[in-house]
Design an enzyme around this catalytic site. Structure first.
Site, PDB file in Angstrom:
ATOM      1  NE  ARG B  13      -1.291   2.483   2.676  1.00  0.00           N
ATOM      2  CZ  ARG B  13      -0.594   3.534   3.078  1.00  0.00           C
ATOM      3  NH1 ARG B  13      -0.390   4.560   2.281  1.00  0.00           N
ATOM      4  NH2 ARG B  13      -0.089   3.574   4.304  1.00  0.00           N
ATOM      5  CG  ASP B  14       3.529   4.287   2.709  1.00  0.00           C
ATOM      6  OD1 ASP B  14       3.960   5.000   1.790  1.00  0.00           O
ATOM      7  OD2 ASP B  14       3.371   4.732   3.861  1.00  0.00           O
ATOM      8  CG  HIS B  17       2.677   6.536  -2.143  1.00  0.00           C
ATOM      9  ND1 HIS B  17       1.809   7.371  -2.811  1.00  0.00           N
ATOM     10  CD2 HIS B  17       2.130   6.336  -0.917  1.00  0.00           C
ATOM     11  CE1 HIS B  17       0.780   7.662  -2.017  1.00  0.00           C
ATOM     12  NE2 HIS B  17       0.943   7.039  -0.867  1.00  0.00           N
ATOM     13  CB  SER B 167       2.521  11.350   6.691  1.00  0.00           C
ATOM     14  OG  SER B 167       1.376  11.034   7.427  1.00  0.00           O
ATOM     15  CG  HIS B 194       2.613   4.594   8.983  1.00  0.00           C
ATOM     16  ND1 HIS B 194       2.378   3.546   8.115  1.00  0.00           N
ATOM     17  CD2 HIS B 194       3.101   5.613   8.213  1.00  0.00           C
ATOM     18  CE1 HIS B 194       2.694   3.914   6.872  1.00  0.00           C
ATOM     19  NE2 HIS B 194       3.139   5.165   6.902  1.00  0.00           N
ATOM     20  CG  HIS B 196       7.065   7.568   5.887  1.00  0.00           C
ATOM     21  ND1 HIS B 196       7.234   7.067   4.624  1.00  0.00           N
ATOM     22  CD2 HIS B 196       5.748   7.455   6.166  1.00  0.00           C
ATOM     23  CE1 HIS B 196       6.069   6.672   4.140  1.00  0.00           C
ATOM     24  NE2 HIS B 196       5.139   6.896   5.048  1.00  0.00           N
ATOM     25  CE1 TYR B 285       0.685  12.259   1.852  1.00  0.00           C
ATOM     26  CE2 TYR B 285       0.499  12.770   4.185  1.00  0.00           C
ATOM     27  CZ  TYR B 285       0.212  11.946   3.104  1.00  0.00           C
ATOM     28  OH  TYR B 285      -0.539  10.821   3.305  1.00  0.00           O
TER      29      TYR B 285
END
Lengths: 342, 342
Positions: B13-14, B17, B167, B194, B196, B285
């Site tokens: 899913r991520d 990108h 994010s 979550h 990054h 973002y």
């Protein structure tokens, strides 16, 4: 004084490992100028294994030891130039020569349980009037309490700063905290921390060390260093800026130097791959990496299996020759298995 | 129950990108099988921007939404399949369809200060009997106290788990600690985190979150995800194993899946480069990344400057169209400067 964090760059020393010690004088000059201009306090420039490291055992450097040090000294306007010295690899004569050439900082490095062998070399550094540092490698291999005992030896020899060195990138954040906090409580010297990124904790561990009060921290452009590399200077600076930690380095300059100059010089990407992650996981010395890869290919065995065996043998730095033996044993096991299957 | 840490994989899913939403059915099937076999608890499989994301605005996915979900469901023997839903991008109809196809987990995602818009979608998830999660994106953009207020809204709508979502990879370890510990004290729901990796803290922040008591953690193979990627599953598992943190994932299997399958599928290396570091540093973002690179090239301006401006404008997700305007303004400034210089 002593409040501002000192950044000790290792692009030109630990980074030597990642380029098989093949930096040219031009590359050393360019990197030194960029690092110096960015505000780094100390630039360490030596063969990856320190003074006297250029040899058949550790790999010959492209340039001579004198040229490496001289080039760094000539191109550093503000930063001090440092050298690494592993007693047994380098000698006091090497150190005197480096000092003569303009090196002002010496880091005397021993395995974490062998500080005794640093006595003469630390005393020589102090006698030469150098900024003299004790560098306890593979710090994950002993308890915080034992590490402190070893550090106290270095303190007694006159070291002005003593480092917790995470050579294999195997320390967790709690491991760093316990070691640095114990140093902070019981040593009168300054304290430093040197990270590797094998478990992806290079920057995080450095931040923990800073929060626990270290005076010096190591980093390199784009993480250029052995194994999975060191804490990447530009990433560390970004985090320090966000946290309001005071230092002398310009973020944009090190970002540009990392991206435009350092990365194009890399002969292999310095990153966490399966093998370097295994180094951190097993806690084996980073310098084993290339040897394990090579032996794995030569004998048709998984380099991971070599590292697990080496870890079980409790190997320390300088035992790269064990790898061939392990690879041969593994290959033999494989052959025997194959024989049985047939 | 609830004691064992739940690993929510976001490779599909991520990670969408990082591959511009172009995973094929075959790739989705293979990655699902490997993740499922490695012991991952939840496999999220949706367009990068969630249900309904395949569009001219967010980029069309190679496969249809139905095929993405169906393929994951068909290939997951033990893991639950999850979907992401951004109210406004996806609808309750999309969710009902995903549920019909076999998705068992829904994460309803809003900007960290806009939990209100999640009410109907969270209630729909609960009504469908799904494992329903509130997902507070860009959590660095508001204070821990405000974030808790937003989380309480999601709790009141019936969310069973609420996530602190970093994010942009902009949270420091202290930032994570303060947010998660406040959630832990004041929410009766389960808690997730979550990460990054823009500031190189993806794994470290996840460990901090686990130490503060989260019930779920996100990760992806080789960090496959937007910007600098997520916490790399194999690295996180290695650190958890070393720390004795209990979970269901097999280290060697995820190491092999990352190295042998995920990395060769990557169309660009998921790593911390100058631009993704800037994303973490400015807190913009992650989905701005490719747009900024493209606009920078098109208008001949530095993508970093675009990101700094965007951050100043306090942009949230979904405002990628601002980038063109900013790039045009910067290009104009550059022209004017050049004119003056001439």
């Amino acid at each position: 004084m002593g409040k501002q964090l000192v950044i000790n760059d290792v692009t030109l020393r630990d980074g030597m490992h990642a380029i098989s010690h093949q930096y040219s004088k031009e590359q050393i000059a360019e990197l030194t100028r960029l690092l110096d201009d960015s505000g780094v306090d100390i630039i360490e420039a030596t063969h990856g294994d320190g003074l006297g490291g250029s040899s058949i055992q550790y790999g010959f450097s492209k340039e001579t030891e004198d040229d490496i040090i001289r080039t760094a000294v000539e191109n550093a306007k503000n930063a001090k130039v440092g050298v690494l010295l592993l007693p047994g690899v380098g000698t006091i004569e090497h150190l005197e020569n480096a000092h003569q050439l303009g090196a002002q900082v010496v880091r005397v490095a021993t395995h974490c349980t062998e500080a005794d062998v640093s006595e003469q070399h630390i005393k020589a550094g102090v006698r030469l009037g150098m900024d003299t540092v004790g560098f306890l490698m593979m710090s994950h291999r002993t308890s915080p309490e034992n590490l402190l005992e070893e550090a106290k030896k270095m303190e007694s020899y006159g070291a002005q700063t003593i480092y917790v060195v995470d050579s294999a990138g195997a320390l967790t954040m709690d491991d760093v905290r316990s070691r640095v906090s114990l140093f902070k409580q019981h040593l009168s010297t300054k304290i430093g921390f040197h990270a590797h990124n094998n478990l992806s904790l290079g920057v995080a561990n450095s931040i923990v060390a800073i929060q626990e009060g270290v005076d010096r921290i190591d980093a390199s452009l784009a993480g250029m260093g052995a194994g999975a590399g060191n804490a990447a200077l530009e990433q560390l600076v970004a985090v320090m800026n966000r946290m309001g930690i005071s230092h002398n380095v310009d973020l944009y300059k090190v970002m540009d130097a990392a991206e435009n100059v350092m990365k194009p010089m890399m002969v292999r990407p310095v990153q966490i791959d399966r093998l370097s992650l295994m180094l951190g996981y097993t806690g084996v010395y980073s310098s084993f990496l290339l040897f394990a890869e090579r032996a794995g290919k030569e004998y048709g065995v998984d380099a991971r299996d070599i590292l697990v065996k080496i870890a079980e043998m409790n190997a320390v730095g300088g035992q790269e020759d064990w790898i061939i033996g392990v690879a041969q044993d593994l290959a033999k096991e494989k052959q025997i298995k194959r024989g049985i299957e047939i």
